[in-house]
Design a protein around this motif. Structure first.
Motif, PDB file in Angstrom:
ATOM      1  N   ALA A  56       0.832  -1.205   0.000  1.00 40.13           N
ATOM      2  CA  ALA A  56       0.000   0.000   0.000  1.00 40.13           C
ATOM      3  C   ALA A  56       0.865   1.252   0.000  1.00 40.13           C
ATOM      4  N   ALA A  57       1.953   1.229   0.767  1.00 43.35           N
ATOM      5  CA  ALA A  57       2.850   2.387   0.817  1.00 43.35           C
ATOM      6  C   ALA A  57       3.511   2.617  -0.536  1.00 43.35           C
ATOM      7  N   LEU A  58       3.909   1.553  -1.209  1.00 40.86           N
ATOM      8  CA  LEU A  58       4.508   1.688  -2.542  1.00 40.86           C
ATOM      9  C   LEU A  58       3.544   2.392  -3.492  1.00 40.86           C
ATOM     10  N   LYS A  59       2.279   1.973  -3.466  1.00 40.82           N
ATOM     11  CA  LYS A  59       1.282   2.596  -4.343  1.00 40.82           C
ATOM     12  C   LYS A  59       0.990   4.042  -3.953  1.00 40.82           C
ATOM     13  N   LEU A  60       0.729   4.275  -2.671  1.00 38.75           N
ATOM     14  CA  LEU A  60       0.318   5.604  -2.227  1.00 38.75           C
ATOM     15  C   LEU A  60       1.426   6.642  -2.342  1.00 38.75           C
ATOM     16  N   THR A  61       2.669   6.216  -2.187  1.00 43.26           N
ATOM     17  CA  THR A  61       3.786   7.167  -2.288  1.00 43.26           C
ATOM     18  C   THR A  61       4.298   7.288  -3.715  1.00 43.26           C
TER      19      THR A  61
END
Length: 200
Positions: free
Chosen positions: A17-22
């Protein structure tokens, strides 16, 4: 530090999720937004962020330095996600996460052949040579082995015969044509995005 199976699965979901959101580390994301995306309490998201090793600055999660390159194309360079010197295959996840075209170059560790891969989230734009394969451990897509994505040493080889010795030294390993591995990456992403059946 030893981590539980539950922590590893939750951390894998949060890292995805962090990879996508950032957008692959280009923009920080609030811990509250990350927590809501993954379906955990903010305090649990903070704990998982620390477990993974991301930076937490006030209420912002920072996954790492932005990849080098132009705004709309991620260029291969040492240290760039998906284009490491060992030809790792995290570039498939990067393309899915960002929706951008990703390019990586590797050298077959057996033949010395230069391998160039260019892909989007939905298609392989270039695989040179056409016989190039990805050697990977079989994760099963149940997420019980999702942490292996980061440490499996999944190289590109110029061809399936060139990867034969890798298979011998990695029991349970598999060889995929580049296009077939993109489909595998989508299955892993589907597992990562499935809401957990348990409350953390």
């Amino acid at each position: 530090m030893t981590t539980s199976q539950t922590d590893r699965v939750a951390a894998a979901r949060l890292a995805w999720a962090a990879l996508k959101l950032t957008r692959a580390g280009r923009h920080p994301v609030s811990v509250d937004r990350l927590a809501a995306t993954v379906g955990v309490a903010p305090v649990e998201a903070r704990r998982l962020v620390e477990l993974i090793g991301f930076t937490l600055h006030r209420d912002l999660v920072i996954t790492g330095p932005a990849p080098r390159g132009a705004h709309h194309r991620l260029q291969p360079a040492e240290g760039t996600l998906g284009a490491g010197p060992d030809g790792t295959v995290d570039m498939f996840l990067l393309a899915i996460a960002t929706g951008e075209r990703v390019h990586a170059a590797a050298t077959c560790p057996v033949t010395g052949t230069r391998i160039r891969i260019e892909l989007t989230a939905r298609a392989i734009m270039q695989a040179d040579p056409h016989s190039a394969v990805v050697a990977t451990v079989d994760l099963g897509f149940g997420l019980e082995q999702a942490d292996a994505m980061a440490c499996a040493g999944q190289p590109f080889f110029a061809s399936a015969p060139a990867a034969a010795n890798w298979l011998v030294t990695h029991p349970g390993g598999r060889i995929y044509q580049v296009a077939a591995y993109l489909a595998q990456a989508h299955r892993l992403v589907a597992a990562l995005e499935t809401r957990p059946r348990y409350v953390l």
